[in-house]
Structures are given as C-alpha cells and as structure tokens.
Design a protein around this motif. Structure first.
Motif, PDB file in Angstrom:
ATOM      1  N   GLN A  78      58.490  78.154  58.779  1.00 21.14           N
ATOM      2  CA  GLN A  78      58.187  79.216  59.744  1.00 21.14           C
ATOM      3  C   GLN A  78      58.954  80.494  59.443  1.00 21.14           C
ATOM      4  OE1 GLN A  78      58.528  76.968  63.569  1.00 21.14           O
ATOM      5  NE2 GLN A  78      56.343  77.421  63.703  1.00 21.14           N
ATOM      6  N   ARG A  79      60.141  80.338  58.842  1.00 23.58           N
ATOM      7  CA  ARG A  79      60.910  81.529  58.472  1.00 23.58           C
ATOM      8  C   ARG A  79      60.170  82.299  57.367  1.00 23.58           C
ATOM      9  NH1 ARG A  79      65.347  79.129  57.258  1.00 23.58           N
ATOM     10  NH2 ARG A  79      65.022  79.232  55.028  1.00 23.58           N
ATOM     11  N   VAL A  80      59.664  81.552  56.390  1.00 25.85           N
ATOM     12  CA  VAL A  80      58.975  82.193  55.260  1.00 25.85           C
ATOM     13  C   VAL A  80      57.589  82.690  55.674  1.00 25.85           C
ATOM     14  CG1 VAL A  80      57.982  81.781  52.974  1.00 25.85           C
ATOM     15  CG2 VAL A  80      60.223  80.839  53.548  1.00 25.85           C
ATOM     16  N   GLY A  81      56.861  81.866  56.412  1.00 22.86           N
ATOM     17  CA  GLY A  81      55.458  82.183  56.678  1.00 22.86           C
ATOM     18  C   GLY A  81      55.168  82.796  58.025  1.00 22.86           C
ATOM     19  N   ALA A  82      56.151  82.763  58.933  1.00 21.71           N
ATOM     20  CA  ALA A  82      56.000  83.335  60.275  1.00 21.71           C
ATOM     21  C   ALA A  82      54.795  82.776  61.031  1.00 21.71           C
ATOM     22  CB  ALA A  82      55.916  84.864  60.210  1.00 21.71           C
ATOM     23  N   ALA A  83      54.397  81.552  60.725  1.00 19.23           N
ATOM     24  CA  ALA A  83      53.221  80.983  61.386  1.00 19.23           C
ATOM     25  C   ALA A  83      53.623  80.123  62.581  1.00 19.23           C
ATOM     26  CB  ALA A  83      52.420  80.146  60.399  1.00 19.23           C
ATOM     27  N   ALA A  84      52.807  80.172  63.616  1.00 15.50           N
ATOM     28  CA  ALA A  84      52.992  79.319  64.784  1.00 15.50           C
ATOM     29  C   ALA A  84      51.817  78.345  64.846  1.00 15.50           C
ATOM     30  CB  ALA A  84      53.045  80.167  66.049  1.00 15.50           C
ATOM     31  N   VAL A  85      51.937  77.341  65.717  1.00 14.69           N
ATOM     32  CA  VAL A  85      50.826  76.410  65.896  1.00 14.69           C
ATOM     33  C   VAL A  85      49.607  77.198  66.387  1.00 14.69           C
ATOM     34  CG1 VAL A  85      49.977  74.483  67.292  1.00 14.69           C
ATOM     35  CG2 VAL A  85      52.285  74.416  66.333  1.00 14.69           C
ATOM     36  N   GLY A  86      48.449  76.918  65.794  1.00 14.36           N
ATOM     37  CA  GLY A  86      47.218  77.613  66.203  1.00 14.36           C
ATOM     38  C   GLY A  86      46.848  78.752  65.269  1.00 14.36           C
ATOM     39  N   ASP A  87      47.712  79.055  64.285  1.00 13.83           N
ATOM     40  CA  ASP A  87      47.410  80.135  63.329  1.00 13.83           C
ATOM     41  C   ASP A  87      46.541  79.641  62.174  1.00 13.83           C
ATOM     42  OD1 ASP A  87      48.829  81.902  64.813  1.00 13.83           O
ATOM     43  OD2 ASP A  87      50.552  82.049  63.468  1.00 13.83           O
ATOM     44  N   LYS A  88      46.227  78.336  62.160  1.00 12.34           N
ATOM     45  CA  LYS A  88      45.399  77.740  61.114  1.00 12.34           C
ATOM     46  C   LYS A  88      46.153  77.706  59.782  1.00 12.34           C
ATOM     47  CE  LYS A  88      40.555  77.747  59.594  1.00 12.34           C
ATOM     48  NZ  LYS A  88      39.466  77.381  60.511  1.00 12.34           N
ATOM     49  N   THR A  89      47.318  77.043  59.798  1.00 13.76           N
ATOM     50  CA  THR A  89      48.109  76.890  58.579  1.00 13.76           C
ATOM     51  C   THR A  89      48.670  75.469  58.528  1.00 13.76           C
ATOM     52  OG1 THR A  89      50.268  77.386  59.538  1.00 13.76           O
ATOM     53  CG2 THR A  89      48.914  79.268  58.871  1.00 13.76           C
ATOM     54  N   SER A 148      59.390  76.962  41.342  1.00 12.69           N
ATOM     55  CA  SER A 148      59.316  77.575  40.017  1.00 12.69           C
ATOM     56  C   SER A 148      57.998  77.302  39.293  1.00 12.69           C
ATOM     57  CB  SER A 148      60.498  77.126  39.156  1.00 12.69           C
ATOM     58  OG  SER A 148      60.431  75.735  38.952  1.00 12.69           O
ATOM     59  N   THR A 149      57.217  76.310  39.732  1.00 12.32           N
ATOM     60  CA  THR A 149      55.991  76.009  38.983  1.00 12.32           C
ATOM     61  C   THR A 149      54.705  76.341  39.726  1.00 12.32           C
ATOM     62  OG1 THR A 149      56.062  73.742  39.770  1.00 12.32           O
ATOM     63  CG2 THR A 149      56.918  74.145  37.561  1.00 12.32           C
ATOM     64  N   VAL A 150      54.776  76.537  41.035  1.00  9.91           N
ATOM     65  CA  VAL A 150      53.542  76.719  41.795  1.00  9.91           C
ATOM     66  C   VAL A 150      53.400  78.154  42.277  1.00  9.91           C
ATOM     67  CG1 VAL A 150      52.201  75.955  43.778  1.00  9.91           C
ATOM     68  CG2 VAL A 150      53.595  74.330  42.524  1.00  9.91           C
ATOM     69  N   GLY A 151      52.261  78.747  41.975  1.00  8.16           N
ATOM     70  CA  GLY A 151      51.987  80.093  42.447  1.00  8.16           C
ATOM     71  C   GLY A 151      51.372  80.056  43.831  1.00  8.16           C
ATOM     72  N   GLY A 152      50.953  81.207  44.304  1.00  5.89           N
ATOM     73  CA  GLY A 152      50.321  81.285  45.611  1.00  5.89           C
ATOM     74  C   GLY A 152      51.304  81.012  46.724  1.00  5.89           C
ATOM     75  N   ALA A 153      50.757  80.731  47.892  1.00  2.00           N
ATOM     76  CA  ALA A 153      51.611  80.509  49.048  1.00  2.00           C
ATOM     77  C   ALA A 153      52.234  79.118  49.016  1.00  2.00           C
ATOM     78  CB  ALA A 153      50.794  80.682  50.326  1.00  2.00           C
ATOM     79  N   ALA A 154      51.570  78.170  48.349  1.00  2.00           N
ATOM     80  CA  ALA A 154      52.022  76.781  48.388  1.00  2.00           C
ATOM     81  C   ALA A 154      53.420  76.623  47.774  1.00  2.00           C
ATOM     82  CB  ALA A 154      51.026  75.883  47.656  1.00  2.00           C
ATOM     83  N   GLY A 155      53.704  77.341  46.694  1.00  5.39           N
ATOM     84  CA  GLY A 155      54.998  77.215  46.022  1.00  5.39           C
ATOM     85  C   GLY A 155      56.167  77.517  46.938  1.00  5.39           C
ATOM     86  N   PRO A 156      56.239  78.748  47.445  1.00 10.17           N
ATOM     87  CA  PRO A 156      57.352  79.088  48.329  1.00 10.17           C
ATOM     88  C   PRO A 156      57.378  78.264  49.617  1.00 10.17           C
ATOM     89  CG  PRO A 156      56.093  81.062  47.738  1.00 10.17           C
ATOM     90  CD  PRO A 156      55.420  79.913  47.081  1.00 10.17           C
ATOM     91  N   LEU A 157      56.216  77.935  50.182  1.00  9.39           N
ATOM     92  CA  LEU A 157      56.201  77.242  51.479  1.00  9.39           C
ATOM     93  C   LEU A 157      56.621  75.775  51.336  1.00  9.39           C
ATOM     94  CD1 LEU A 157      53.005  78.839  53.063  1.00  9.39           C
ATOM     95  CD2 LEU A 157      55.365  79.150  53.806  1.00  9.39           C
ATOM     96  N   TYR A 158      55.959  75.031  50.437  1.00  9.26           N
ATOM     97  CA  TYR A 158      56.344  73.635  50.255  1.00  9.26           C
ATOM     98  C   TYR A 158      57.720  73.537  49.597  1.00  9.26           C
ATOM     99  CZ  TYR A 158      52.055  71.408  51.833  1.00  9.26           C
ATOM    100  OH  TYR A 158      51.025  70.939  52.609  1.00  9.26           O
ATOM    101  N   GLY A 159      58.001  74.480  48.688  1.00 11.04           N
ATOM    102  CA  GLY A 159      59.316  74.491  48.057  1.00 11.04           C
ATOM    103  C   GLY A 159      60.418  74.591  49.100  1.00 11.04           C
ATOM    104  N   THR A 160      60.233  75.518  50.039  1.00  2.00           N
ATOM    105  CA  THR A 160      61.208  75.690  51.119  1.00  2.00           C
ATOM    106  C   THR A 160      61.286  74.433  51.982  1.00  2.00           C
ATOM    107  OG1 THR A 160      60.736  78.050  51.170  1.00  2.00           O
ATOM    108  CG2 THR A 160      61.809  77.125  53.107  1.00  2.00           C
ATOM    109  N   ALA A 161      60.141  73.850  52.288  1.00  2.00           N
ATOM    110  CA  ALA A 161      60.115  72.646  53.127  1.00  2.00           C
ATOM    111  C   ALA A 161      60.950  71.533  52.495  1.00  2.00           C
ATOM    112  CB  ALA A 161      58.676  72.178  53.336  1.00  2.00           C
ATOM    113  N   PHE A 162      60.766  71.304  51.195  1.00  2.00           N
ATOM    114  CA  PHE A 162      61.513  70.232  50.511  1.00  2.00           C
ATOM    115  C   PHE A 162      62.996  70.576  50.383  1.00  2.00           C
ATOM    116  CE2 PHE A 162      57.266  68.934  48.916  1.00  2.00           C
ATOM    117  CZ  PHE A 162      57.312  67.618  49.346  1.00  2.00           C
ATOM    118  N   GLY A 170      57.110  86.055  56.893  1.00  2.00           N
ATOM    119  CA  GLY A 170      58.491  86.353  57.247  1.00  2.00           C
ATOM    120  C   GLY A 170      58.949  87.704  56.716  1.00  2.00           C
ATOM    121  N   ARG A 171      58.188  88.279  55.777  1.00  2.00           N
ATOM    122  CA  ARG A 171      58.604  89.545  55.162  1.00  2.00           C
ATOM    123  C   ARG A 171      57.827  90.756  55.641  1.00  2.00           C
ATOM    124  NH1 ARG A 171      61.156  89.556  50.062  1.00  2.00           N
ATOM    125  NH2 ARG A 171      61.929  87.536  49.426  1.00  2.00           N
TER     126      ARG A 171
END
Lengths: 241, 258
Positions: A140-151, A96-110, B163-164
C-alpha cells in the motif's frame, strides 16, 4: 471474536499451544511454497496474460513467470537458512528481474514479509500474521491502493483479515479467491486499468488473481509439509520400538 | 436541452461502460426510465447503427457507426495527424514507446501511441485518460497553460495513483516550475508503479500549448539514473520539430504562464 476457536486453525497446531509458539513453517516449507507458486504460475501464465490484455498491457503472466523462475534459480543457489532470509532473497530477485508494476509490488511484499519474520528458524500463525501485515503495508505504501481499487490489495487484504480471525490457511485462501472474483464488477482506480475508466468494469484483475494463487500455493505447501512430517513421525515411532 | 437526445446519450454511455450487453429492462432500471421509452430510443439508435441488438440474447450493444465516429474524431485531430512521423522517429531513436496527448479537462487524452520498437506484445493505449498531475505529458502541458487554467487544475481533485504521485499543491507548483526550467517533464512511477515518462509540450502559431509528446516505459530503462541527457534531447527535438510544423515560431520557446 470467538472465531479463534474454529476447528483446524492451522495445520497441526492449536492457537496458544506450545507447538504454535515454536512455529511449524521452516525454511524447507518456504522453499516448497515458492516452488508451488512457480509451478502454478507456469500453468496460469497465459491466463494471467489474457486477463491483463483486457485491461492492462498483457505482460502480467510473462512477468510473474519470469520473476518466479529467477527466484527459484536464486534460492536454489543460496544457502539461506531461515524463512526470513529466503523471502528477502525472493523479494530482491523479483525487484531486479521483473518489470512493470509486479516487480516493485511483489518484491516489496516479499521483502517486508522477510523483514517481519526476522531470524526465526520457523514460524507459526502469529508470526505469519505479522508478515502478511507487513506485506500489505509495503504494497500500500508503494501502490497507494485501497480495497475496492481493483488491484492485488483486493485479494491480499481480505486474506489477511480472514487469517486474523481464524488463523486458518484455508480461510485465507478462500478470502483471497473471493476478493479476486469481487474485482470483476469494479471500476479500476489504480494502475493502467484505471486509464480505461468505466471500460475496466467486467474484467477480473490480474494482480488480485496472482495474489490469490499465492495463497492457494501457501496452503498447499503447508498441508503437504504437515502430512510429510506426520508420515515421518509415524514411521519413526513404528521402527523405534 | 432536448430531453430525448440526452436520454439517447445516456443509453450510449451505459452501453459503453459495461462489457456485458444490456437488455431493455436493465437499461430502463439503470436510467430510471420506462421500458417503452428506452425501447423507442434503442430502435431509433439501431436505425442509425449506433447500437445493435444481439440476435441470440436480444440484448443491446454499441453499434458499428460509433467506430466510424470515434475514428473520425481521432482523424480530425490535427495534432494526431501531424504527430505520426515525429512520434515514429522518436520511438525509433529512443527505442521506447511514444505517447502523444492533449489536455481534456483535468485528464490527458492519449491521441496517438507508437509501440516500443522491440516486437514485444503491447496494447494500444489510444483513448486512455490519465490524470494530468500523474503523468509527464500532463505536467508538460500544464506547466505552459495560462495562469487561470493552471490555478483551476491545481485546485481540482488530485487523486493519488501510486505512493509517488504528487498530490500537494506546493509540490506540484514546484514541479511545474522545474518543467519550465528543464524544458521537459519527468514522471517517476507517479501514475503506475514501475512506469516512467519524459515529455515536452507542443505549441501552435500563437505560442499556446496544444498537446505534448513523450516517451513512456519501464522506470529502470527510462530513468536509469535520472533522465539520460540524450533521451531528454531527443524528446525536446521531437517536440520542437512538431511544434514548428503546427506553426509555432522559431525557436518554439514559449512563455511560461502566457
């Protein structure tokens, strides 16, 4: 797979021991971990932003710092009694407080880590492994990234792999840092950096960097917690007789 | 094909893909050429200021003449020149960043970018290349491209970026039909997690799609509860105005799949 026999697998316990089953990281230790992350993010804010300016949109440091500042305020007010509740509160605050990709990705992780820990009052390495797995799956569900994608997955996935082998916080921290450094020669395939194509080569990924920071903070918090308990235990024994 | 021109082009691309500078030996290895050949090519490119040599390390990097060529490319792009005022106005009205792009193969090439007018630190994205199916600009353009080109793009590689991202042919066909129905394309975190876009296609005097203009920004602001009607109206209006300036008929309503 004899790696589980490596010395000092988890501060203060041996895999399969009763102490491990009981778990040793409690809510206080999770609070102190989040605190260490917040402090380190404050110190690294400009560095993260610098990394992001090269291949992203120059807001990663500011976003992460703002998010964790909010997390610390929220968990300071909360009466969350279990590690799982704390991590879920942290995840919701982040989203709810972080914009960009970091909010949804780290939010989901936690959030996913919090779910995986359930109602446990404390946890040991086995449960932590479950939580890390759940985090990686969520990211990975949210970002669809695999190892080697530089994320951030380039730090998270090897850290999980190393921890699975040795159940050692130090091993996870080292693997995360190694994964972070390994993003430098990669061409980004996910995130804004991927828009740059080959020009993303030669830069360290900011997301992998903040993830490596979290593993370093986790090790620091768990070790500090352990030495505190040890000192307290020695004092009690000394004065009790 | 003239071999030496091809080799010179490969040298420029190699130097453009690395942030570190490259020496003659590294370049020769990378391109599979003799060092003497690479050296000769570099000297010629250097004479035209297309590459330059770092005096300290002796390594080569791209030269200043390329900046002029790059700027000339962008300036010669009529769409970019004509979009300046419309893009500025749209950014001011919507209080969000504006992107203008053209279709370049299966990617959207950003030719113009107006920052979100809030004084925050932002990075210029001009020159960025985004797969068409993952962004609003791309979907807006492809919805109105002719059927053959559209079929080719739908058959091409459709990488998953988040994912979207829509990667199925059927889902994308339905999406393109929805774009034509709505007049704007909407992207909800399909290229970057947390980012959204709303865009409309631009047409020339023949009614052919020549680009797209749209808003790009954080999903929570751009799509609080789907795309807000007034934002959609602002994007459509900017696209209509710019299309008219590019010679499109009045009203600039194109035929789908024309």
């Amino acid at each position: 797979m004899t790696a589980a026999a490596v010395a000092v697998p988890w501060p203060g316990c041996v895999p399969g021991s009763r102490r491990e089953a009981a778990g040793i990281v409690d809510a206080a230790c999770v609070r102190s971990w989040l605190g260490v992350v917040a402090t380190r993010l404050e110190a690294e804010r400009d560095f993260l932003t610098q990394l992001d300016a090269a291949i992203g949109d120059a807001d990663h440091g500011v976003n992460m710092h703002r998010g964790f500042t909010a997390v610390m305020v929220r968990i300071g007010e909360s009466e969350d009694a279990t590690p799982g509740q704390l991590l879920k509160t942290a995840g919701r605050t982040f989203v709810s407080t972080v914009g960009g990709a970091a909010g949804p990705l780290y939010g989901t992780a936690f959030l996913q880590a919090g779910e995986a820990l359930g109602d446990a009052a404390s946890f040991g390495p086995r449960l932590l492994l479950d939580a890390l797995r759940a985090s990686l799956e969520g990211v990975q569900r949210v970002g669809a990234a695999a190892v080697g994608d530089k994320t951030m997955v380039d730090a998270l996935s090897p850290a999980l792999g190393a921890f699975e082998l040795e159940l050692r916080m130090g091993g996870a921290r080292e693997a995360a840092a190694e994964g972070m450094r390994a993003t430098i020669p990669l061409q980004a395939r996910k995130g804004r950096a991927s828009y740059l194509g080959p020009r993303s080569v030669g830069h360290q990924d900011p997301g992998a960097t903040s993830t490596a920071l979290m593993f370093a903070a986790l090790e620091q918090a768990v070790l500090a917690d352990r030495s505190q308990r040890f000192a307290a235990g020695t004092r009690r024994r000394g004065s009790g007789t | 094909m003239i071999q030496s021109v091809g080799r010179a082009a490969r040298i420029l691309k190699a130097l453009g893909s690395e942030s570190a500078r490259l020496g003659v030996t590294e370049l020769a290895e990378r391109l599979g050429l003799a060092k003497a050949t690479v050296y000769g090519l570099l000297r010629t490119l250097e004479a035209h200021q297309l590459v330059e040599q770092d005096l300290e390390t002796g390594k080569y990097r791209l030269g200043p003449a390329l900046l002029q060529l790059g700027n000339a490319f962008l300036d010669n792009n009529e769409l970019r020149t004509r979009s300046l005022l419309w893009a500025e106005a749209l950014a001011g009205r919507a209080r969000e960043a504006v992107h203008v792009g053209v279709l370049y193969g299966p990617n959207v090439l950003l030719v113009h970018h107006v920052f979100r007018p809030d004084n925050s630190l932002q990075i210029l994205q001009v020159g960025a290349s985004i797969p068409w199916h993952a962004c609003a600009l791309g979907k807006a353009m492809v919805a109105y491209t002719d059927t053959d080109a559209q079929a080719e793009l739908l058959a091409g590689p459709l990488p998953r970026l988040t994912g979207r991202t829509l990667t199925g042919r059927d889902a994308l066909e339905a999406e393109l039909a929805a774009v034509v129905g709505r007049g704007v394309a909407v992207e909800d975190q399909e290229a970057i997690v947390g980012e959204a876009g709303i865009a409309a296609a631009l047409f020339d005097h023949r009614g052919a799609v020549v680009g797209a203009i749209g808003l790009a920004g954080p999903v929570e602001r751009l799509l609080p509860d789907g795309p807000p009607a007034e934002t959609v109206a602002a994007v459509k209006e900017a696209a209509r105005g710019l299309s008219r300036e590019l010679g499109a008929g009045r009203p600039a309503v194109p035929r789908a799949g024309a």
